[in-house]
Scaffold this active site. Structure first.
Site, PDB file in Angstrom:
ATOM      1  N   LYS A   1       0.854  -1.189   0.000  1.00 35.26           N
ATOM      2  CA  LYS A   1       0.000   0.000   0.000  1.00 35.26           C
ATOM      3  C   LYS A   1       0.891   1.241   0.000  1.00 35.26           C
ATOM      4  O   LYS A   1       1.914   1.273   0.694  1.00 35.26           O
ATOM      5  CB  LYS A   1      -0.884  -0.033   1.247  1.00 35.26           C
ATOM      6  CG  LYS A   1      -1.942   1.049   1.340  1.00 35.26           C
ATOM      7  CD  LYS A   1      -2.770   0.863   2.619  1.00 35.26           C
ATOM      8  CE  LYS A   1      -3.919   1.839   2.716  1.00 35.26           C
ATOM      9  NZ  LYS A   1      -4.736   1.616   3.945  1.00 35.26           N
TER      10      LYS A   1
ATOM     11  N   SER B   1      -9.700   1.351   2.983  1.00 29.87           N
ATOM     12  CA  SER B   1      -8.901   2.157   2.097  1.00 29.87           C
ATOM     13  C   SER B   1      -7.825   1.406   1.321  1.00 29.87           C
ATOM     14  O   SER B   1      -7.283   1.931   0.359  1.00 29.87           O
ATOM     15  CB  SER B   1      -8.215   3.252   2.906  1.00 29.87           C
ATOM     16  OG  SER B   1      -7.298   2.682   3.825  1.00 29.87           O
TER      17      SER B   1
ATOM     18  N   SER C   1      -9.703  -1.076   7.189  1.00 30.23           N
ATOM     19  CA  SER C   1      -9.165  -0.827   5.844  1.00 30.23           C
ATOM     20  C   SER C   1      -8.400  -1.981   5.210  1.00 30.23           C
ATOM     21  O   SER C   1      -8.020  -1.898   4.039  1.00 30.23           O
ATOM     22  CB  SER C   1      -8.258   0.407   5.866  1.00 30.23           C
ATOM     23  OG  SER C   1      -9.022   1.579   5.830  1.00 30.23           O
TER      24      SER C   1
END
Lengths: 488, 98
Positions: free
Chosen positions: A78, A153, A177
């Site tokens: 990420k 996310s 997330s």
């Protein structure tokens, strides 16, 4: 259909000589080239670096220098974990072009473990969101239906594993997330006990809630990724000292005698019938497989979401004060320092990030502190007390990961509160710091994945993985989106 | 109960320059969210200690020694900045001319 490629299968194949890391990495990069125009999971794909690392892994493994379960395995990160020499943006304009001078501890541990870093994945800006639509560089789409969101996310990381453009990925989980996008894309996503994985080099959103965790295709693969990244780090003051629990101690032990609590407050009417049905079906089969199932009520769960949306923005407003156009990131000039900072932040942050900074600033400001932030911290104590009490009677708690399957792009962006409600089942484990995992258990009538959540007490990872693996085996979910590339 | 927010004041505190239209929209959204979040005020928390952190933390100290590889050279740090002068970060004037 042949069994899907997994970290464990690939690792075994690399050691018996039937697969090389270069072949595996090329397959992942090919999957990326075939799917990226449709899903936009990656912000940066490091093709050259990945192939170099794969060649290195092959030569080391050939020479008998075995670095462990992730040696030669393609892993995506990420884009809120800093990577030395590779652009790191948090999907924000304010960090566009930022090339960090150091790597996060998790990145160093992956590299020491011989992993092949494929690139950096898309996220909601600064990890604030539940759909990966709030990215300054455009949304990520769900490979099961590209009109729908992948969750967030960490949506980019989830999608790389779903389509095979990586075999594992790291995300960060502040309010769900990792688990929620795993649920919406049909992969395994896990949030470890707070402090088990170092946050050094994770660009912070809400420091007392943030925790890095793995996306994988199987529970056993999640054990392998976590085993490489977990452990004490003197550079993170909240890192748990001492040794990591024996993560695979429970694998293969089944459900016999395991005490499972079904959370009443997670059987809500608002939850889609297909999700409720799939979860109820799994719980029934857990009981048939020897689990002792009982209903558990956690009254404070009703208030967890409200507390979270005061605590997380409050911490975010403090954490994001560092982006002021002085030391790093982008700047918009102004007549004086305050003017420069105000213009820089207005230009650099997207609407959702600004909204959360404003909320947090309000909740922390004089006159409102006690009523909002102070009260939220007490509710956090109640959530933890309820959970601790529950774990005196049961080994794990179970329920859905998300009240819905993947929703359409744009469906929830106009009303922030409806977007926030998608995290209602994942937030309690962040407030309490406990580990939790989402395991894919089936598809709804529209062909969209459904996730089943297992939660355990602090450092209860061995039991968490034991139960999650049993759920995985009961569900026998082996479908993949048509978009997915072959990693055989 | 509707929450009354002086959103322009909050935006100034947060150092974010917003247009009137942006202020109006953020003000509306923040009021909605805070109204929902105000649910926490309904809960009886008499005698409950706040939890600011999930771990029972004690001070974490490490040895006061330089960790090679985790210390950045001054030039490397300055290279990240939007504007520098000599060995300093450069910013516009902080004080107005009188």
């Amino acid at each position: 259909m042949s069994a899907r490629q997994t970290i464990r299968r690939a690792a075994a194949a690399m050691r018996d000589g039937s697969l090389t890391s270069v072949e595996l990495t090329r397959a992942a990069l090919k999957a990326a080239s075939m799917t990226e125009s449709q899903v936009h999971a990656y912000l940066t794909l490091d093709t050259e670096g990945a192939l170099q690392a794969a060649e290195m892994a092959d030569s080391e493994l050939g020479a008998g220098d075995d670095r462990g379960p992730l040696h030669g395995i393609p892993i995506a990160l990420k884009d809120n974990m800093v990577t030395k020499g590779i652009e790191t943006t948090c999907s924000s304009r304010i960090l566009s072009g930022y090339v960090p001078p150091y790597s996060a501890t998790v990145v160093e541990r992956l590299e020491e473990g011989g992993a092949v870093i494929t690139g950096k994945t898309n996220l909601d800006e600064f990890a604030m969101g539940s759909s990966t639509e709030h990215s300054a560089f455009g949304p990520t789409r769900n490979p099961w239906d590209t009109d729908r969101v992948p969750g967030g996310s960490s949506g980019g990381s989830a999608v790389t594993v779903a389509v095979g453009s990586a075999l594992g990925a790291l995300g960060s989980d502040t309010g769900g997330s990792v688990r929620q996008p795993a649920s919406l894309t049909g992969v395994v996503g896990m949030k470890p006990t707070y402090g088990l994985v170092s946050r050094y080099g994770l660009i912070p959103f809400a420091s007392s809630l943030d925790q890095i965790g793995p996306f994988t295709r199987t529970v056993a693969d999640a054990v392998d990724v976590l085993s490489v990244i977990a452990g004490h780090d003197p550079h993170d003051a909240t890192s748990i000292p001492g040794s990591v629990p024996n993560l695979d101690a429970g694998l293969g032990r089944g459900l016999d005698g395991v005490k499972v609590g079904v959370v009443s407050e997670m059987q809500r009417d608002e939850t889609e019938p297909a999700v409720r049905g799939a979860v109820a079906n799994i719980i029934e089969q857990m009981e048939a497989n020897g689990a002792k199932v009982q209903e558990v009520s956690l009254p404070s769960f009703e208030y967890a979401l409200s507390a979270y949306y005061l605590i997380a923005p409050a911490e975010a407003s403090a954490n994001l004060a560092r982006f002021d156009g002085v030391r790093y990131g982008n700047r918009v000039d102004g007549a004086n320092v305050a003017d420069m900072m105000s213009k820089t932040r207005a230009d650099g942050f997207g609407a959702e990030v600004i909204r959360r900074i404003l909320l947090g600033t309000y909740a922390l400001s004089a006159g409102h502190f006690d009523a909002f932030y102070g009260q939220a911290l007490k509710v956090r104590s109640l959530v933890r007390r309820d959970l601790d009490a529950a774990y005196e009677d049961v080994d794990v708690l179970v329920g859905p990961t998300s009240p819905t399957t993947a929703f359409e792009l744009g469906a929830k962006t106009a009303d922030p509160l409806t977007m926030y409600l998608t995290d209602v089942f994942t937030i309690p484990a962040n407030l309490s710091g406990h580990p939790a995992i989402s395991v894919p258990v089936g598809l709804d009538e529209a062909g969209l994945p459904i996730g089943f959540q297992v939660m355990a007490p602090a450092l209860g990872e061995p039991t968490l993985f034991q139960v999650a693996e049993a759920v995985e085996s009961i569900a026998a979910f082996d479908q993949e989106p048509e978009l997915a590339g072959s990693l055989a | 109960m509707p929450i009354d927010i002086d959103i322009a004041h909050v935006a100034r505190l947060a150092r974010i320059e917003l247009s009137d239209a942006e202020l109006a929209e953020h003000g509306r959204h923040c009021a909605d969210i805070l109204e929902h979040a105000a649910k926490v005020q309904a809960l009886d928390t008499e005698g409950i200690q706040p939890t600011s952190h999930p771990l029972p933390l004690v001070n974490a100290f490490r040895d006061d020694v330089v960790t090679p590889g985790r210390v950045l050279a001054r030039d490397v740090v300055l290279d990240q900045a939007p504007a520098v002068e000599d060995v300093y970060f450069r910013v516009p004037p902080a004080l107005e001319d009188e």
